[in-house]
Scaffold this active site. Structure first.
Site, PDB file in Angstrom:
ATOM      1  N   CYS A 160       0.872  -1.165   0.000  1.00  0.00           N
ATOM      2  CA  CYS A 160       0.000   0.000   0.000  1.00  0.00           C
ATOM      3  C   CYS A 160       0.916   1.223   0.000  1.00  0.00           C
ATOM      4  O   CYS A 160       1.248   1.741   1.049  1.00  0.00           O
ATOM      5  CB  CYS A 160      -0.829  -0.070   1.289  1.00  0.00           C
ATOM      6  SG  CYS A 160      -2.222   1.012   1.308  1.00  0.00           S
ATOM      7  N   CYS A 354      -7.112   5.304  -7.140  1.00  0.00           N
ATOM      8  CA  CYS A 354      -6.813   5.876  -5.827  1.00  0.00           C
ATOM      9  C   CYS A 354      -6.683   7.389  -5.899  1.00  0.00           C
ATOM     10  O   CYS A 354      -6.181   7.934  -6.881  1.00  0.00           O
ATOM     11  CB  CYS A 354      -5.514   5.274  -5.297  1.00  0.00           C
ATOM     12  SG  CYS A 354      -5.336   5.550  -3.539  1.00  0.00           S
TER      13      CYS A 354
END
Ligand SMILES: Cc1cc2nc3c(=O)[nH]c(=O)nc-3n(C[C@H](O)[C@H](O)[C@H](O)COP(=O)(O)OP(=O)(O)OC[C@H]3O[C@@H](n4cnc5c(N)ncnc54)[C@H](O)[C@@H]3O)c2cc1C
Length: 425
Positions: A160, A354
């Site tokens: 991440c 994102c």
């Protein structure tokens, strides 16, 4: 009547409960069981860490919210899953049987893979949970009185990277606002092979854009960093070359450090025979269903997806909001279909989308599909991303309060970006 139990009440679990309640006839019972009594909006944790949000701004007590929708809630961690026996054992010793189990337990934050790392007795912070973000804020307040070097980044096996960049730029913006930035040398230390890799092999022009941003913000970087240990005030990392051979040893001094840890699956899930890969992530088919247990489905960070490519220091592929949203929706439709005697057909999408805040501006990326070559490979920067992320936070939290199961990403974020049609799934 069937009993559907959802394990975990995060970005995946809460929408799963609401969407299942909406789709299933009332005779079927739905229970959420989660380790803590609250929902936290994880994407806002970096803001909590610098005092831009308070805990109460991004945390909701979920018992009453779920009760209003006729969904039962048990605020206990699951300690054991008896998959053949369709039964959970909870931390307080009680048992809970299910007909269907939906696993949305997120990551186990595996700080112990690097000695001296982590906020529980180690020397690095994290922003992966609201508790961790508050711990950073506590130390940051002291740090501001007597600043020094900061290290931000991601450990080997992290999956991440967006939030690591995000946090570096947020800290930079906060220090500039306080007129303290000149007292804080910053280093970004990452297991990614190059800046902007993001666990995705890069997205569009992410490499040059993020390098340029780091340069413009006076943030130095070390890539291909195999961080091996942390001591008080010093991070030890081995920089390797493209073949994984040692290129340079670094001892990076810091007064404050935030390093995203390696991710694994949580213990109770990882321990079920045949359910997971060696890192404890749930092995699923294209319908989000366990390959070993036909009445277990899974979504979110806890599912196994292959890395986009092999990197000299191991990295994982991110699982972000849009992907999680579509996984959850597929599960709800598949359970509803099966209970109605129809075959399961719904599939999630493993596309990466994102929004990463950068303090006063932001960067958005869309990788569609996640593994290159891609139909959409898009990376853009602008102030609008910062505003879009605030809107995303407000909308997601209001959706959790109201029990609305409307998909946020599909309905708003993708339309706002104006580049992805729903048929691109
Ligand atoms: C700092 C950070 C920022 C991020 N920002 C973004 C962003 O801006 N946009 C985006 O799209 N994605 C973002 N992500 C990625 C992703 O959306 C989040 O990680 C998201 O929270 C994942 O959702 P999840 O449901 O899989 O896990 P979580 O939200 O972590 O939820 C897991 C749940 O499982 C529960 N649980 C765990 N173990 C047990 C157990 N044994 N028994 C019962 N319950 C258990 C936990 O209490 C929790 O309720 C971010 C991730 C991080 C770490």
């Amino acid at each position: 009547m069937a009993h559907i139990v959802i394990m975990g009440a995060g970005i995946g679990g809460m929408p799963a409960a609401y969407e299942l309640r909406e789709l299933l006839p009332k005779e079927h019972q739905i229970t959420v069981v989660s380790a803590v009594s609250y929902f936290q909006f994880v994407p806002s944790n970096p803001w909590v860490a610098v005092g831009w949000r308070q805990r109460d701004d991004i945390v909701l007590e979920i018992g009453p919210l779920l009760a209003r929708k006729g969904i039962a809630f048990v605020p206990q961690a699951v300690t054991t899953i008896d998959a053949p026996g369709n039964t959970l054992t909870l931390a307080d010793g009680q048992s809970l049987s299910y007909d269907y189990l939906v696993i949305t337990t997120g990551p186990k934050l595996s700080f112990d893979e690097v000695p001296g790392a982590g906020p529980h007795g180690g020397h690095t912070h994290s922003v992966c949970s609201v508790d961790h973000a508050q711990a950073f804020w506590h130390d940051y307040e002291q740090f501001l009185k007597n600043p020094g070097p900061i290290v931000v980044g991601a450990m080997p096996m992290a999956s991440c990277f967006g939030p690591a960049y995000e946090f570096a730029f947020i800290v930079d913006a906060d220090l500039r606002k306080r007129k303290l930035r000149h007292k804080v040398p910053m280093t970004y230390v990452t297991s990614e092979p190059y800046i902007g890799h993001l666990g995705l092999g890069g997205v569009g022009d992410s490499k040059s854009m993020l390098e340029s941003e780091l340069r413009n913000h006076d943030i130095k970087w070390i890539c291909n960093a195999r961080t091996t240990k942390v001591e008080a005030g010093r991070l030890f990392t081995t920089e390797v070359d493209g073949l994984g051979n040692v290129y340079k040893e670094h001892e990076v001094p810091f007064k404050l450090a935030m390093m995203l840890p390696a991710f694994k699956g949580v213990d109770a899930v990882a321990a079920v025979p045949g359910l997971c890969n060696p890192r404890g992530f749930v092995l699923i088919d294209e319908f989000q269903r366990s390959k070993a247990y036909r009445n277990i489905f899974s979504a979110g960070v806890c599912v196994a997806i292959p890395p986009v490519e092999t990197t000299p220091v191991p990295t994982g592929a991110p699982k972000t909001g849009y992907m999680i949203e579509t996984m959850v929706s597929a599960i709800a439709h598949n359970i509803a279909d099966e209970l109605a005697g129809r075959p399961v057909t719904a599939q999630g999408t493993w596309n990466a989308i994102c929004l990463a805040d950068m303090g006063d501006t932001g960067a958005a990326f869309v990788a569609l599909p996640q593994i290159p070559p891609r139909n959409v490979n898009w990376f853009k920067k602008g102030k609008w991303v910062h505003l879009a992320k605030i809107a995303f936070e407000k909308y997601f939290l209001s959706k959790m309060k109201s029990g609305n199961s409307e998909p946020v990403y599909e309905k708003y974020v993708l339309k706002a970006l104006g580049i992805v049609r729903l048929t691109d799934r």
